[in-house]
Design an enzyme around this catalytic site. Sequence first.
Site, PDB file in Angstrom:
ATOM      1  N   HIS A 180       0.918  -1.269   0.031  1.00  0.00           N
ATOM      2  CA  HIS A 180      -0.103   0.099  -0.129  1.00  0.00           C
ATOM      3  C   HIS A 180       0.941   1.099  -0.012  1.00  0.00           C
ATOM      4  CE1 HIS A 180      -3.503   2.644   1.602  1.00  0.00           C
ATOM      5  NE2 HIS A 180      -4.137   1.784   0.587  1.00  0.00           N
ATOM      6  N   HIS A 203      -5.306   6.041  -5.474  1.00  0.00           N
ATOM      7  CA  HIS A 203      -6.211   6.600  -4.882  1.00  0.00           C
ATOM      8  C   HIS A 203      -6.828   7.970  -5.769  1.00  0.00           C
ATOM      9  CE1 HIS A 203      -4.638   4.476  -1.426  1.00  0.00           C
ATOM     10  NE2 HIS A 203      -5.909   4.433  -1.000  1.00  0.00           N
ATOM     11  N   HIS A 212      -7.698  -1.992  -4.762  1.00  0.00           N
ATOM     12  CA  HIS A 212      -7.761  -2.741  -3.639  1.00  0.00           C
ATOM     13  C   HIS A 212      -8.578  -4.019  -3.576  1.00  0.00           C
ATOM     14  CE1 HIS A 212      -6.946   1.370  -2.416  1.00  0.00           C
ATOM     15  NE2 HIS A 212      -6.325   0.843  -1.410  1.00  0.00           N
ATOM     16  N   HIS A 344     -15.346   5.184   3.564  1.00  0.00           N
ATOM     17  CA  HIS A 344     -13.757   4.705   3.496  1.00  0.00           C
ATOM     18  C   HIS A 344     -12.675   5.778   4.222  1.00  0.00           C
ATOM     19  CE1 HIS A 344      -9.860   5.382   1.495  1.00  0.00           C
ATOM     20  NE2 HIS A 344      -9.533   4.106   1.706  1.00  0.00           N
ATOM     21  N   HIS A 348     -10.596   5.061   8.145  1.00  0.00           N
ATOM     22  CA  HIS A 348      -9.192   5.246   8.074  1.00  0.00           C
ATOM     23  C   HIS A 348      -8.810   6.311   9.314  1.00  0.00           C
ATOM     24  CE1 HIS A 348      -6.850   3.043   5.089  1.00  0.00           C
ATOM     25  NE2 HIS A 348      -7.882   3.170   4.456  1.00  0.00           N
ATOM     26  N   PHE A 365      -1.803   6.655   4.539  1.00  0.00           N
ATOM     27  CA  PHE A 365      -1.690   5.475   3.557  1.00  0.00           C
ATOM     28  C   PHE A 365      -0.111   4.688   3.410  1.00  0.00           C
ATOM     29  CE2 PHE A 365      -4.567   7.925   0.509  1.00  0.00           C
ATOM     30  CZ  PHE A 365      -5.648   7.100   0.919  1.00  0.00           C
ATOM     31  N   HIS A 378     -10.993  -2.775   4.231  1.00  0.00           N
ATOM     32  CA  HIS A 378     -11.027  -2.865   2.826  1.00  0.00           C
ATOM     33  C   HIS A 378     -11.978  -4.120   2.292  1.00  0.00           C
ATOM     34  CE1 HIS A 378      -9.397   0.595   0.981  1.00  0.00           C
ATOM     35  NE2 HIS A 378      -8.555   0.893   2.101  1.00  0.00           N
TER      36      HIS A 378
END
Length: 606
Positions: A180, A203, A212, A344, A348, A365, A378
Site C-alpha cells: 500500500h 487513490h 484494492h 472509507h 481510516h 496511506f 477494505h
Amino acid sequence: MSSSLLPLVSTLSAFPSTNTQRAFKTRTNQTHGFGVSCNAKPHDQSDNKLILPESQNLVLPNVDRRNLLMGLGGLCTAANLPGAAISAPITSPDITSICKDALAGINKIEEAVRSRKCCPPSLGKTIKPFVFPTENTVRMRWPAHAGTQKQVDDYRRAIQAMRDLPDDHPHSFVSQAKIHCAYCNGGYTQVESGFPDIDIQIHNSWLFFPFHRWYLYFYERILGKLINEPSFALPFWKWDEPAGMPLPDIFVPKDVNGKPNSLYDVYRDTGHLSPTMVDLSYSKGKEKGLSNQTQLACNLATVYRDLVRNGGDTVSFFGGKYVAGNAPVKNGAQSVGSVESGSHTAVHRWVGDSNQPNGEDMGNFYSAGYDPVFYCHHANVDRTWKLWKDLDIPGHVEPTDPDWLNASYVFYDENEDLVRVYNKDCVDIGKLKYGFIENSKEVFPWRKSRPAKRSTSDQVVSTSDVPTVDELKFPVSLENILKVRVKRPVVSRTKEEKAKANEILLIDGIKFDSEKFVKFDVFVNDKLKDGVFTTPCDPEYAGGFAQIPHNDMKNMKMSSAARFGLTELLEDTNTDGEEYATVTLVPRTGCDDLTVDKITIELVSL
C-alpha cells in the site's frame, strides 16, 4: 477527416513490432485535445471521437509518449485543431526493479514511525500473466463481529504465520504492508507508459476499487496457503450494519490466552475502541458527541448516501478518469468516488492514532497496511462495490472505457510469482472464487435509511441575501464557511425525467495541501430556523469531501473534484421547485489554504 489519418497509421505500423501494443483514444478533454482511437464506445457521449476501423490497429515501438505526442500535435495542427492528447491505461512497472522510497503524504518524515523503504523484495523473477483460479472452493468472507471460533482462530493463526516470516520475504507481514505504501505514497512511476517522472497513485480516481480488490485477493490467498487452508477467507468489518459498527472485538486485546494477539496494533486511537461506535462521517478531532442511537442512524444514512444518492452513476461511484501521463497532483479532471471520499476515508482516520505525527497506522496511506484492521476494512469497501452493483439501479455499472479495463498492476501471488493483473479481470468476483456471507434475504438496514423528509415548519422561506456563483470571484477560499446560490439546469422535473438523468452538484478544482488530512462538509438548501441544527442524518447534508495525505510534491497543491447527488435531496428538503440551490461548504480540518475553482449543477444522463 478520418481519411487523413490513414497515412499516419501506415507509418506507425511500419515501426518494428514489440511486445507492447497500445490503443490510443480520441477525445476532447479540458484542453480540447485530439487523439486516435481503435476502441470507441458508442455511449461515451461526452467525448468527441474520431474512430479508426478495427483493421487499422496501431502497433508502436516502446517510444517516449511525449515525443509521439509532439508528432500527433503536428497532425492536429494540420487538421486545424488546437492541441493534442493521447490516452492509455495506467500500467504498473516491474515492481521489483523500478521502485523508490516513499516520500508522499508523510508530513513529518523525521517522526515517521514506519519505514519509508516500501519497495518489495526481488526474487529475480519475470512477470507472468494472471490465470483465474480453477479450484471448486469459493472463499466466503465473513463479518468480523460474528465469526465462528474456527474462522477467528484460523485468521489469527494465518496473520501470526505471516508475521513470523522474515521481513524480506514477499509474503511477510511487513512486505504485504509495504504494498500500500509503494502504490500510494510515490513508490512507482509511469515509466512503462513513457512518463518516468510521473508517479502512479491508485487513490482519488477510478483505480481505487479495482486496485484494492486485487490487493486483497492475493493477500487472502497468501494467508490461506501459509496455514494450508484452501477455504480460508478474510473477515470484513461490517460497519454498514448496527451490530458491526464498533471496531470488531477480535482486534482489541493485546493478548489472547496468554499469547500475543496477532491482530493487535499499537497505533490506534484508544478512545475509539469497542463499544464506541464508528463515525462514518468523521472529521479529525471533531467528536460530535452524538448518542449511540443517533450515531447509528447517521452511519446508515451515510452508507445510503455513498451507495445511492451520491453514487448514482459510474463516475460518481468509482471516481474520475486517470490515465497515463496524468500527474496525481495536477490532474484537476479527476474526481473522487463517493465511498472513497466518504465512509472509507472516515474509517481510516477514525481508527488511526491521532496522537501520532502522521496519524499512523490507519490514518496515513504509507502505514495503513501495518494494521490488520486495514484489510478487514477494505474487505467491506470491496463489498460495497458488490452491494452497489446488486442494487440494479440505472447508472450502476462499471466503467467500460478501455483505459479503465486495461489498467494493470503487479503483485506477488501465493506462489511467490510476479503476476500482472487487469481491472477487467476483477469485475466478476465469481471468477475470482470468493464471496461474502450475508444475512438472510432481508433488506439491508442502510437501504431503508434515506434521510427523512424535512418538515416545512422547521424551514425559513428566503435565502435571497446569499450571493450567486456569478457574483463570486473564483477561485474561492474555504478558510471560512462558504455559502452560495447555484442556478439549476431545470426545476420540478417529472418522475420520468428523473429516471433518465441525475441532478448532480459538481465542485471542481478543489486545491489543497496534499500532505494534510483535509475534510469539508457540503449542505444544500439548509434553510433551518435558529436553534435547529443539521447532522449527517438530515436531508440537507449532501456529503463530505475528505482526503488522506498521499503526495510527494512539496509545496504543491493537489487538485481534485467532488460530486453530490441532488435529485432526492431537493425532494426531501421541499426545494425541488426552486430555481437556485443554496450550497454551503463547511471546513472541518486542513482547509485553511484550500480553494475551489468552480461550483455548478448539471444533469447527468443515465
